[in-house]
Design a protein around this motif. Structure first.
Motif, PDB file in Angstrom:
ATOM      1  N   ILE A 258       0.959  -1.155  -0.121  1.00 51.70           N
ATOM      2  CA  ILE A 258       0.155   0.296   0.056  1.00 51.70           C
ATOM      3  C   ILE A 258       1.185   1.766   0.154  1.00 51.70           C
ATOM      4  CG2 ILE A 258      -1.714   1.179   1.232  1.00 51.70           C
ATOM      5  CD1 ILE A 258      -2.594  -0.778  -0.072  1.00 51.70           C
ATOM      6  N   ARG A 259       0.489   2.089  -1.066  1.00 49.97           N
ATOM      7  CA  ARG A 259       1.262   3.101  -0.846  1.00 49.97           C
ATOM      8  C   ARG A 259       0.165   4.713  -1.193  1.00 49.97           C
ATOM      9  NH1 ARG A 259       4.036   0.225  -0.055  1.00 49.97           N
ATOM     10  NH2 ARG A 259       6.497  -0.071  -1.323  1.00 49.97           N
ATOM     11  N   GLN A 260      -0.729   4.288  -0.542  1.00 44.01           N
ATOM     12  CA  GLN A 260      -1.706   5.328   0.022  1.00 44.01           C
ATOM     13  C   GLN A 260      -2.323   5.547   0.925  1.00 44.01           C
ATOM     14  OE1 GLN A 260      -3.721   7.318  -4.275  1.00 44.01           O
ATOM     15  NE2 GLN A 260      -4.571   5.351  -4.070  1.00 44.01           N
TER      16      GLN A 260
ATOM     17  N   THR B 122      -8.906   5.370  -7.321  1.00 40.66           N
ATOM     18  CA  THR B 122      -8.823   4.150  -8.229  1.00 40.66           C
ATOM     19  C   THR B 122      -7.835   3.110  -7.843  1.00 40.66           C
ATOM     20  OG1 THR B 122      -6.860   4.451 -10.237  1.00 40.66           O
ATOM     21  CG2 THR B 122      -9.767   5.429  -9.785  1.00 40.66           C
ATOM     22  N   GLN B 123      -6.865   3.499  -7.345  1.00 35.59           N
ATOM     23  CA  GLN B 123      -5.882   2.558  -6.619  1.00 35.59           C
ATOM     24  C   GLN B 123      -5.813   2.262  -4.435  1.00 35.59           C
ATOM     25  OE1 GLN B 123      -3.661   1.225  -8.714  1.00 35.59           O
ATOM     26  NE2 GLN B 123      -4.946   2.369 -10.100  1.00 35.59           N
ATOM     27  N   PRO B 124      -5.210   1.097  -4.290  1.00 40.10           N
ATOM     28  CA  PRO B 124      -5.214   0.781  -3.175  1.00 40.10           C
ATOM     29  C   PRO B 124      -5.000   1.147  -2.178  1.00 40.10           C
ATOM     30  CG  PRO B 124      -5.028  -1.031  -4.327  1.00 40.10           C
ATOM     31  CD  PRO B 124      -5.076   0.267  -5.425  1.00 40.10           C
TER      32      PRO B 124
ATOM     33  N   LEU C 281     -13.587   2.838  -2.089  1.00 39.79           N
ATOM     34  CA  LEU C 281     -12.098   1.947  -1.866  1.00 39.79           C
ATOM     35  C   LEU C 281     -12.008   1.047  -3.986  1.00 39.79           C
ATOM     36  CD1 LEU C 281     -11.419   1.613   1.545  1.00 39.79           C
ATOM     37  CD2 LEU C 281     -10.310   3.680   0.446  1.00 39.79           C
ATOM     38  N   ALA C 282     -10.860   1.099  -3.274  1.00 42.21           N
ATOM     39  CA  ALA C 282     -10.280   0.029  -5.220  1.00 42.21           C
ATOM     40  C   ALA C 282     -10.094  -1.195  -3.930  1.00 42.21           C
ATOM     41  CB  ALA C 282      -9.059   0.560  -5.374  1.00 42.21           C
TER      42      ALA C 282
ATOM     43  N   VAL D 134      -7.312  -5.260  11.545  1.00 42.18           N
ATOM     44  CA  VAL D 134      -7.217  -4.864  10.177  1.00 42.18           C
ATOM     45  C   VAL D 134      -7.465  -6.197   8.984  1.00 42.18           C
ATOM     46  CG1 VAL D 134      -5.127  -4.579   8.072  1.00 42.18           C
ATOM     47  CG2 VAL D 134      -5.463  -3.603  10.827  1.00 42.18           C
ATOM     48  N   ALA D 135      -8.040  -5.874   8.042  1.00 44.30           N
ATOM     49  CA  ALA D 135      -9.240  -6.115   6.982  1.00 44.30           C
ATOM     50  C   ALA D 135      -8.705  -5.969   5.070  1.00 44.30           C
ATOM     51  CB  ALA D 135      -9.990  -5.799   7.226  1.00 44.30           C
ATOM     52  N   ARG D 136      -8.558  -6.768   4.766  1.00 42.60           N
ATOM     53  CA  ARG D 136      -8.530  -6.112   2.984  1.00 42.60           C
ATOM     54  C   ARG D 136      -9.608  -6.457   1.984  1.00 42.60           C
ATOM     55  NH1 ARG D 136      -6.638  -8.881  -1.412  1.00 42.60           N
ATOM     56  NH2 ARG D 136      -5.387  -7.950  -2.956  1.00 42.60           N
ATOM     57  N   LYS D 137      -9.729  -5.321   1.308  1.00 41.64           N
ATOM     58  CA  LYS D 137     -11.196  -5.286   0.559  1.00 41.64           C
ATOM     59  C   LYS D 137     -10.721  -6.112  -1.399  1.00 41.64           C
ATOM     60  CE  LYS D 137     -14.746  -2.169  -1.887  1.00 41.64           C
ATOM     61  NZ  LYS D 137     -15.353  -1.076  -2.033  1.00 41.64           N
ATOM     62  N   LEU D 138     -11.201  -7.083  -1.098  1.00 38.62           N
ATOM     63  CA  LEU D 138     -11.352  -7.956  -2.499  1.00 38.62           C
ATOM     64  C   LEU D 138     -11.598  -7.314  -3.339  1.00 38.62           C
ATOM     65  CD1 LEU D 138     -12.891 -11.388  -0.136  1.00 38.62           C
ATOM     66  CD2 LEU D 138      -9.968 -10.523  -0.998  1.00 38.62           C
TER      67      LEU D 138
END
Length: 270
Positions: free
Chosen positions: A71-73, A149-151, A183-184, A266-270
């Motif tokens: 992740i960069r944002q 548009t990016q994670p 979120l992307a 912490v969770a990730r959007k698929l």
């Protein structure tokens, strides 16, 4: 710095959660009214200082984890008053090119925005003065720095317990869903929240002090906190007390100090 350049008036007649938290962390950016509430809560809830420290350490570990995952944002809502190392320093220590946007509605945080902007030369650090409830405004201003548009890693650390569940009020679960929806795929959500599950009597006394001081406070049990992650993929070890989320040596040692009634995940959007 985005948003209005006109600094809003600082209300020193009522305590503000960010300034109360600042006092617990040993900061100097608070007023007598904030210190008074912080001391009252500390008198009845011996877990509060441990909770504040554990919460900060959780943020550091979670941000490093998602930065190392690529992740960069980062969008951090409910930033609070700067306490080093802050989120942008952690993220940019892993990825100097990381872009970070802080958002808060406390005028004192606005006053410190210039300090927040001192990030890495390769990345960017910005600040939005906006309320989490004003979703469209906050996202529009954050979008001046971030590419949705990016994670993105969305961080709401120790914020949701100041928002209610009322569908005609804050509707905190619906509110968070509005942010997650934009979120992307591949984005992450970082959350922590005070709970009554682990120290019910102390947390109830603290809640009463918050309410008497005019500060909304809504500790939530595990099932209600876990709902924030509906539709997302939880990272291991799942939802757990803050000091137990991927602990480092300092966190393992701190667990011996006693209970910390704060859940984290912490969770990730698929």
């Amino acid at each position: 710095m985005t948003g209005s350049d006109a600094a809003p008036r600082i209300d020193t007649s009522r305590p503000h959660p960010a300034r109360v938290y600042d006092w617990w962390l040993g900061g100097k950016d608070n007023y007598p009214v904030d210190e008074a509430l912080a001391r009252k809560i500390l008198e009845v809830d011996g877990t509060v200082l441990r909770g504040a420290r554990a919460n900060r350490r959780f943020m550091h570990r979670a941000v490093r984890t998602v930065a190392e995952a690529g992740i960069r944002q980062f969008l951090d809502i409910g930033t609070g008053i700067p306490t080093e190392p802050n989120l942008h320093q952690v993220a940019q220590s892993v990825a100097p090119e990381a872009k970070v946007v802080y958002a808060d509605n406390d005028p004192i945080v606005l006053r410190h925005a210039q300090a927040l902007l001192h990030g890495s030369a390769e990345g960017s650090t910005d600040y939005v003065h906006a309320d989490i409830r004003d979703v469209d405004t906050l996202l529009a201003q954050a979008g001046e720095s971030l590419d949705f548009t990016q994670p993105i890693a969305l961080s709401l650390v120790a914020l949701t317990h100041y928002l209610n569940d009322d569908p005609d009020g804050d509707d905190v679960h619906g509110l968070l869903k509005r942010y997650v929806d934009v979120l992307a795929p591949g984005s992450y959500v970082i959350l922590s929240q005070v709970t009554p599950d682990l120290s019910p009597e102390d947390v109830e006394k603290a809640t009463q002090h918050f309410h008497r001081s005019g500060v909304p406070f809504h500790p939530r049990p595990l099932v209600e906190f876990s709902r924030f992650f509906d539709g997302l993929e939880l990272l291991g070890p799942g939802v757990i007390p803050a000091y137990g989320w991927r602990p480092e040596a300092e966190d393992v040692a701190a667990q011996a100090e006693g209970i910390v009634p704060v859940y984290a995940g912490v969770a990730r959007k698929l």
